[in-house]
Design an enzyme around this catalytic site. Structure first.
Site, PDB file in Angstrom:
ATOM      1  CB  SER A  12      -1.034   0.164   1.229  1.00 27.33           C
ATOM      2  OG  SER A  12      -1.485   1.387   1.508  1.00 27.33           O
ATOM      3  CG  HIS A  37      -4.032  -1.707  -1.681  1.00 27.21           C
ATOM      4  ND1 HIS A  37      -5.086  -2.482  -1.937  1.00 27.21           N
ATOM      5  CD2 HIS A  37      -4.119  -0.866  -0.533  1.00 27.21           C
ATOM      6  CE1 HIS A  37      -5.902  -2.012  -0.993  1.00 27.21           C
ATOM      7  NE2 HIS A  37      -5.665  -1.153  -0.291  1.00 27.21           N
ATOM      8  CG  ASP A  39      -5.033   2.405   0.863  1.00 25.64           C
ATOM      9  OD1 ASP A  39      -5.923   1.492   0.751  1.00 25.64           O
ATOM     10  OD2 ASP A  39      -3.779   1.957   1.337  1.00 25.64           O
ATOM     11  CG  MET A  41      -8.201   7.361   2.584  1.00 25.17           C
ATOM     12  SD  MET A  41      -7.051   7.142   4.095  1.00 25.17           S
ATOM     13  CE  MET A  41      -6.503   5.659   4.157  1.00 25.17           C
ATOM     14  CG  HIS A  70      -9.258   0.098  -0.410  1.00 29.24           C
ATOM     15  ND1 HIS A  70      -8.633  -0.137   0.914  1.00 29.24           N
ATOM     16  CD2 HIS A  70     -10.647   0.113  -0.209  1.00 29.24           C
ATOM     17  CE1 HIS A  70      -9.411  -0.056   1.870  1.00 29.24           C
ATOM     18  NE2 HIS A  70     -10.688  -0.067   1.460  1.00 29.24           N
ATOM     19  CG  MET A  72     -11.149   3.301   2.356  1.00 29.96           C
ATOM     20  SD  MET A  72      -9.690   3.148   3.071  1.00 29.96           S
ATOM     21  CE  MET A  72      -8.611   3.447   2.076  1.00 29.96           C
ATOM     22  CG  MET A 141     -11.336  -2.902   5.475  1.00 30.31           C
ATOM     23  SD  MET A 141      -9.962  -2.580   4.362  1.00 30.31           S
ATOM     24  CE  MET A 141      -9.108  -1.379   5.595  1.00 30.31           C
ATOM     25  CG  ASP A 176      -5.928  -2.856   3.108  1.00 32.03           C
ATOM     26  OD1 ASP A 176      -4.915  -2.499   3.584  1.00 32.03           O
ATOM     27  OD2 ASP A 176      -7.054  -2.052   2.409  1.00 32.03           O
TER      28      ASP A 176
END
Ligand code: DX5
Ligand code: ZN
Length: 229
Positions: A12, A37, A39, A41, A70, A72, A141, A176
């Protein structure tokens, strides 16, 4: 991309040098990362902001393999095309992010990406039972999403339950949060095949001196492979 269930390590970049994402992606790939990966957000679905589709597009040319994004964020649907344009291979949305996860996953597939669905630690496996036929990946998660470097929350029974629910479907189980050489064996034994790791990969290396990344990736992969279900 053909389906296989051997252990894959997905560093990540949340734990990488934010001023140097391109070189960091290239370095971890050269050191054995299977997927990258990424992330995203929004400061709304989770209490932290990372970056969005523009950053994903900027790093895409520096990734040779799979870009695993991913999300979020909530809502998801208005941004799906932007992540497709950014070159995401896998786009994962949280089942908790809105009332229409099935529509969201259909839209991700229609935009040319492989859909994933993620589950927060407090969400039961039953929440994804009706979408297992339309996803390529379920992300479990093992921390509450929003930050790297958090304490691992054990969840082996939930992962094993999901593995049984998936049965013969070609669906990856990705874990994750808090993955390291100590937690990896239990996850692999429960049925996971994709292990995301941020701090456990990026500690002890830099993009210009990346051999520590390789040592870290190998340690997680070896621990998991020896235990895989
Ligand atoms: C958490 C992110 C994770 C995070 C993992 O919200 O989704 O991908 O970067 O970091 P570690 O491996 O440090 O727990
Ligand atoms: Zn993540």
């Amino acid at each position: 991309m053909s389906f296989e269930r051997s252990i894959k390590i997905a560093p990540s970049i949340l734990a990488a040098d934010f001023a140097n994402f391109g070189a960091e992606c290239a370095a971890v790939e050269a050191q054995g990362a299977d997927w990258i990966h990424v992330d995203v957000m929004d400061g709304h679905f989770v209490p932290n902001i990372s970056f969005g589709p523009t950053t994903c597009a900027a790093i895409r040319p520096h990734i040779k393999g799979v870009m695993d994004v991913h999300l979020m964020i909530s809502p998801v649907d208005p941004y799906i095309q932007a992540f497709a344009d950014a070159g995401a291979d896998i786009l994962t949305a949280h089942v908790e992010a809105g009332p229409h996860i099935h529509r969201t996953l259909q839209a991700i597939r229609a935009a040319g990406m492989r859909p994933g669905v993620a589950l927060n630690p407090g969400t039961p496996t039953s929440a994804v039972a009706e979408v297992l036929d339309i996803v390529d990946l379920v992300c479990v998660m093992t921390v509450n999403p929003g930050f790297g470097g958090q304490k691992f929350i054990p969840m082996a029974a939930k992962i094993a339950e999901l593995r049984d629910m998936i049965g013969d479907r070609e669906v990856h189980i990705e874990i994750d949060g808090g993955v390291d050489p100590n937690t990896a064996p239990g996850l692999a034994a429960a049925g996971a095949d994709v292990l995301v790791a941020g701090s456990a990969v990026f500690k002890g290396g830099t993009a210009t001196d990346p051999s520590g990344y390789g040592t870290n990736i190998t340690a997680i992969r070896d621990a998991a492979t020896a235990a895989q279900r």
